[in-house]
Design a protein around this motif. Sequence first.
Motif, PDB file in Angstrom:
ATOM      1  N   LYS A 182       0.930  -1.350   0.025  1.00 19.75           N
ATOM      2  CA  LYS A 182       0.045  -0.196   0.103  1.00 19.75           C
ATOM      3  C   LYS A 182       0.943   1.147  -0.029  1.00 19.75           C
ATOM      4  O   LYS A 182       1.967   1.128   0.666  1.00 19.75           O
ATOM      5  CB  LYS A 182      -1.024   0.125   1.170  1.00 19.75           C
ATOM      6  CG  LYS A 182      -1.929  -1.145   1.093  1.00 19.75           C
ATOM      7  CD  LYS A 182      -2.682  -0.889   2.561  1.00 19.75           C
ATOM      8  CE  LYS A 182      -3.994  -2.143   2.439  1.00 19.75           C
ATOM      9  NZ  LYS A 182      -4.776  -2.296   3.641  1.00 19.75           N
ATOM     10  N   THR A 183       0.235   2.438  -0.755  1.00 17.25           N
ATOM     11  CA  THR A 183       1.008   3.445  -0.730  1.00 17.25           C
ATOM     12  C   THR A 183       0.941   4.317   0.641  1.00 17.25           C
ATOM     13  O   THR A 183      -0.195   4.553   1.149  1.00 17.25           O
ATOM     14  CB  THR A 183       0.563   4.338  -1.818  1.00 17.25           C
ATOM     15  OG1 THR A 183       0.836   3.555  -3.129  1.00 17.25           O
ATOM     16  CG2 THR A 183       1.338   5.640  -1.937  1.00 17.25           C
ATOM     17  N   VAL A 184       2.156   4.782   1.161  1.00 16.06           N
ATOM     18  CA  VAL A 184       1.920   5.438   2.215  1.00 16.06           C
ATOM     19  C   VAL A 184       2.270   7.112   1.971  1.00 16.06           C
ATOM     20  O   VAL A 184       3.302   7.087   1.316  1.00 16.06           O
ATOM     21  CB  VAL A 184       2.878   4.938   3.511  1.00 16.06           C
ATOM     22  CG1 VAL A 184       2.926   6.094   4.711  1.00 16.06           C
ATOM     23  CG2 VAL A 184       2.447   3.584   3.976  1.00 16.06           C
ATOM     24  N   LYS A 185       1.465   7.829   2.415  1.00 14.98           N
ATOM     25  CA  LYS A 185       1.574   9.330   2.207  1.00 14.98           C
ATOM     26  C   LYS A 185       1.814   9.970   3.344  1.00 14.98           C
ATOM     27  O   LYS A 185       1.240   9.934   4.459  1.00 14.98           O
ATOM     28  CB  LYS A 185       0.669  10.068   1.450  1.00 14.98           C
ATOM     29  CG  LYS A 185       0.378   9.365   0.073  1.00 14.98           C
ATOM     30  CD  LYS A 185      -0.829   9.994  -0.608  1.00 14.98           C
ATOM     31  CE  LYS A 185      -1.030   9.189  -1.992  1.00 14.98           C
ATOM     32  NZ  LYS A 185      -1.956  10.090  -2.799  1.00 14.98           N
ATOM     33  N   ALA A 186       3.058  11.102   3.380  1.00 16.69           N
ATOM     34  CA  ALA A 186       3.132  11.834   4.621  1.00 16.69           C
ATOM     35  C   ALA A 186       3.951  13.182   4.335  1.00 16.69           C
ATOM     36  O   ALA A 186       4.185  13.425   3.080  1.00 16.69           O
ATOM     37  CB  ALA A 186       4.289  11.006   5.472  1.00 16.69           C
ATOM     38  N   LYS A 187       4.084  14.100   5.096  1.00 21.83           N
ATOM     39  CA  LYS A 187       4.794  15.226   4.868  1.00 21.83           C
ATOM     40  C   LYS A 187       6.157  15.022   5.237  1.00 21.83           C
ATOM     41  O   LYS A 187       6.282  14.437   6.396  1.00 21.83           O
ATOM     42  CB  LYS A 187       4.128  16.535   5.470  1.00 21.83           C
ATOM     43  CG  LYS A 187       2.720  16.938   5.163  1.00 21.83           C
ATOM     44  CD  LYS A 187       2.829  17.768   3.866  1.00 21.83           C
ATOM     45  CE  LYS A 187       1.641  18.238   3.178  1.00 21.83           C
ATOM     46  NZ  LYS A 187       1.043  19.304   3.625  1.00 21.83           N
ATOM     47  N   LEU A 188       7.164  15.584   4.647  1.00 23.75           N
ATOM     48  CA  LEU A 188       8.531  15.360   5.008  1.00 23.75           C
ATOM     49  C   LEU A 188       9.107  16.783   5.127  1.00 23.75           C
ATOM     50  O   LEU A 188       8.935  17.531   4.273  1.00 23.75           O
ATOM     51  CB  LEU A 188       9.396  14.602   4.017  1.00 23.75           C
ATOM     52  CG  LEU A 188      10.887  14.553   4.229  1.00 23.75           C
ATOM     53  CD1 LEU A 188      11.352  14.092   5.346  1.00 23.75           C
ATOM     54  CD2 LEU A 188      11.765  14.047   3.116  1.00 23.75           C
ATOM     55  N   TYR A 189       9.632  17.010   6.434  1.00 25.63           N
ATOM     56  CA  TYR A 189      10.391  18.210   6.777  1.00 25.63           C
ATOM     57  C   TYR A 189      11.788  18.167   6.967  1.00 25.63           C
ATOM     58  O   TYR A 189      12.093  17.520   7.654  1.00 25.63           O
ATOM     59  CB  TYR A 189       9.721  18.906   8.058  1.00 25.63           C
ATOM     60  CG  TYR A 189       8.280  19.088   7.968  1.00 25.63           C
ATOM     61  CD1 TYR A 189       7.564  20.417   7.667  1.00 25.63           C
ATOM     62  CD2 TYR A 189       7.333  18.219   8.373  1.00 25.63           C
ATOM     63  CE1 TYR A 189       6.277  20.551   7.378  1.00 25.63           C
ATOM     64  CE2 TYR A 189       6.092  18.288   8.191  1.00 25.63           C
ATOM     65  CZ  TYR A 189       5.486  19.507   7.941  1.00 25.63           C
ATOM     66  OH  TYR A 189       4.155  19.708   7.630  1.00 25.63           O
ATOM     67  N   ILE A 190      12.579  18.831   6.134  1.00 26.87           N
ATOM     68  CA  ILE A 190      13.865  18.997   6.246  1.00 26.87           C
ATOM     69  C   ILE A 190      14.597  20.122   6.803  1.00 26.87           C
ATOM     70  O   ILE A 190      14.182  21.371   6.008  1.00 26.87           O
ATOM     71  CB  ILE A 190      14.865  18.567   5.009  1.00 26.87           C
ATOM     72  CG1 ILE A 190      14.175  17.073   4.562  1.00 26.87           C
ATOM     73  CG2 ILE A 190      16.254  18.379   5.157  1.00 26.87           C
ATOM     74  CD1 ILE A 190      14.635  16.570   3.003  1.00 26.87           C
ATOM     75  N   THR A 191      15.192  20.388   7.896  1.00 22.23           N
ATOM     76  CA  THR A 191      15.671  21.539   8.417  1.00 22.23           C
ATOM     77  C   THR A 191      17.020  21.290   8.983  1.00 22.23           C
ATOM     78  O   THR A 191      17.565  20.317   8.946  1.00 22.23           O
ATOM     79  CB  THR A 191      14.850  22.077   9.420  1.00 22.23           C
ATOM     80  OG1 THR A 191      15.248  20.975  10.730  1.00 22.23           O
ATOM     81  CG2 THR A 191      13.428  22.426   9.339  1.00 22.23           C
ATOM     82  N   TYR A 192      17.948  22.443   9.075  1.00 22.71           N
ATOM     83  CA  TYR A 192      19.102  22.290   9.980  1.00 22.71           C
ATOM     84  C   TYR A 192      18.889  21.728  11.198  1.00 22.71           C
ATOM     85  O   TYR A 192      18.133  22.159  11.774  1.00 22.71           O
ATOM     86  CB  TYR A 192      19.903  23.622   9.714  1.00 22.71           C
ATOM     87  CG  TYR A 192      20.526  23.869   8.431  1.00 22.71           C
ATOM     88  CD1 TYR A 192      21.455  23.065   7.802  1.00 22.71           C
ATOM     89  CD2 TYR A 192      20.428  25.218   7.872  1.00 22.71           C
ATOM     90  CE1 TYR A 192      21.765  23.584   6.557  1.00 22.71           C
ATOM     91  CE2 TYR A 192      20.972  25.664   6.832  1.00 22.71           C
ATOM     92  CZ  TYR A 192      21.548  24.641   6.055  1.00 22.71           C
ATOM     93  OH  TYR A 192      21.949  25.168   4.905  1.00 22.71           O
TER      94      TYR A 192
END
Length: 119
Positions: A59-69
């Motif tokens: 199954k496809t899993v969808k999420a938000k990805l946040y990349i910070t220092y």
Amino acid sequence: MANLIGRFYFKKGEDGGLQGEYSNNYSSTNGKENSILITPYPSGGFLGEYSTEWMEGGKTVKAKLYITYKGTSKTIYTLLWKNKKGDVIFWGEGFVIDDTLLIGDYRNYDDVLKAPNNL
């Protein structure tokens, strides 16, 4: 879900999105993850908010990805994957090689609850 620790890499595409692979302590093969850049952060590079997806159990899993220092570092990154409710589901750290490849690790236990959740 049992304690999971994994590793990943992301390559930045010409459109600003990310394409990569991952595996974890329960994997026997690498999976693919694809991310679309939603909000670039002013410092550029890999920094930003992404809509991301991968396959889990067919199954496809969808999420938000946040990349910070990470804190005041300009060479180590913090990554947070959040579900649609905004809960942190994975937390990781990484670094960039040759301005083209972000590599790192991620986990779903203990530190996830303590992860910087200000994004």
